[in-house]
Scaffold this motif. Structure first.
Motif, mmCIF file in Angstrom:
data_model
loop_
_atom_site.group_PDB
_atom_site.id
_atom_site.type_symbol
_atom_site.label_atom_id
_atom_site.label_comp_id
_atom_site.label_asym_id
_atom_site.label_seq_id
_atom_site.Cartn_x
_atom_site.Cartn_y
_atom_site.Cartn_z
ATOM 1 N N LYS A 47 -3.616 65.124 71.622
ATOM 2 C CA LYS A 47 -4.773 64.246 71.808
ATOM 3 C C LYS A 47 -4.943 63.956 73.301
ATOM 4 O O LYS A 47 -3.972 63.731 74.006
ATOM 5 N N ALA A 48 -6.202 63.963 73.767
ATOM 6 C CA ALA A 48 -6.473 63.779 75.196
ATOM 7 C C ALA A 48 -7.202 62.458 75.447
ATOM 8 O O ALA A 48 -7.936 61.958 74.590
ATOM 9 N N PHE A 49 -6.991 61.926 76.658
ATOM 10 C CA PHE A 49 -7.543 60.628 77.031
ATOM 11 C C PHE A 49 -8.143 60.694 78.431
ATOM 12 O O PHE A 49 -7.712 61.494 79.259
ATOM 13 N N ASN A 50 -9.109 59.805 78.698
ATOM 14 C CA ASN A 50 -9.716 59.778 80.022
ATOM 15 C C ASN A 50 -8.986 58.827 80.966
ATOM 16 O O ASN A 50 -9.279 58.786 82.144
ATOM 17 N N ARG A 51 -8.017 58.066 80.454
ATOM 18 C CA ARG A 51 -7.224 57.148 81.289
ATOM 19 C C ARG A 51 -5.737 57.357 81.009
ATOM 20 O O ARG A 51 -5.321 57.482 79.865
ATOM 21 N N GLY A 52 -4.948 57.345 82.078
ATOM 22 C CA GLY A 52 -3.497 57.496 81.928
ATOM 23 C C GLY A 52 -2.897 56.354 81.118
ATOM 24 O O GLY A 52 -1.981 56.562 80.314
ATOM 25 N N SER A 53 -3.419 55.148 81.300
ATOM 26 C CA SER A 53 -2.899 53.996 80.564
ATOM 27 C C SER A 53 -3.150 54.142 79.066
ATOM 28 O O SER A 53 -2.343 53.695 78.247
ATOM 29 N N SER A 54 -4.251 54.788 78.697
ATOM 30 C CA SER A 54 -4.534 55.020 77.271
ATOM 31 C C SER A 54 -3.529 55.994 76.673
ATOM 32 O O SER A 54 -3.114 55.831 75.525
ATOM 33 N N LEU A 55 -3.131 56.991 77.453
ATOM 34 C CA LEU A 55 -2.110 57.934 76.990
ATOM 35 C C LEU A 55 -0.780 57.219 76.786
ATOM 36 O O LEU A 55 -0.124 57.390 75.758
ATOM 37 N N VAL A 56 -0.387 56.395 77.748
ATOM 38 C CA VAL A 56 0.882 55.654 77.638
ATOM 39 C C VAL A 56 0.860 54.778 76.391
ATOM 40 O O VAL A 56 1.829 54.728 75.627
#
Length: 185
Positions: free
Chosen positions: A126-135
């Motif tokens: 799954k991909a995210f536009n923000r690094g914090s969302s990935l974390v």
């Protein structure tokens, strides 16, 4: 070289000084970070970066905001902080004209328009536009629940979930009355 040896025996070990001289005379191999913080283990490619980092552990904050008194260990951090005291938002989105204080906020915002999602979960793709969302997302895979309610001990994956829980507890028990048999602090 003799002066270097005397200096090294007085203040550092010789290996440290030789690495220092080598790193400032020649380019280090890509990614090599020989200077390690003894406090936390973080490594750096330059001794100057290590020295600056160590001020964090020492609690040294020589740069102080004249508006609010908040201290910073780097001048650049103070300059960035001072923008919150003004209404200046010099970074404007070309698509929607939304304005931002910091360039990094504009970059992050622009991904909404481009659909770019550079942060990908290695577990599920799954991909995210923000690094914090990935974390935040990765806690699904690890099962980690770092946000704990001090009242009841219940743990949550997201800070938002804890905040909502605390508001719900406050609505149900506005006087913070404990049930009989419940341990008290």
């Amino acid at each position: 070289m003799l002066l270097l040896y005397i200096y090294s025996s007085l203040y550092f070990n010789l290996e440290f000084v030789l690495i220092y001289v080598f790193s400032h005379t020649f380019d280090l191999p890509s990614g090599e970070k020989p200077f390690k913080c003894k406090e936390c283990g973080k490594s750096f490619n330059r001794v100057s970066n290590l020295v600056q980092h160590q001020s964090i552990h020492a609690g040294v904050k020589p740069y102080e905001c004249k508006e609010c008194g908040k201290g910073f260990n780097r001048g650049a951090h103070l300059i960035q902080h001072q923008k919150i005291h003004s209404n200046e938002k010099p970074f404007v989105c070309r698509e929607c004209e939304m304005a931002f204080r910091y360039h990094c906020q504009l970059i992050e915002h622009s991904r909404i328009h481009t659909g770019d999602k550079p942060f990908e979960c290695q577990d599920c793709g799954k991909a995210f536009n923000r690094g914090s969302s990935l974390v935040q997302h990765q806690s699904i895979h690890t099962g980690e629940k770092p946000y704990e309610c001090k009242e009841c001990g219940k743990a949550f994956r997201l800070h938002l979930q804890l905040s909502l829980h605390q508001k719900l507890v406050q609505v149900r028990n506005p006087l913070n009355v404990r049930n009989v048999g419940q341990p008290s602090d």
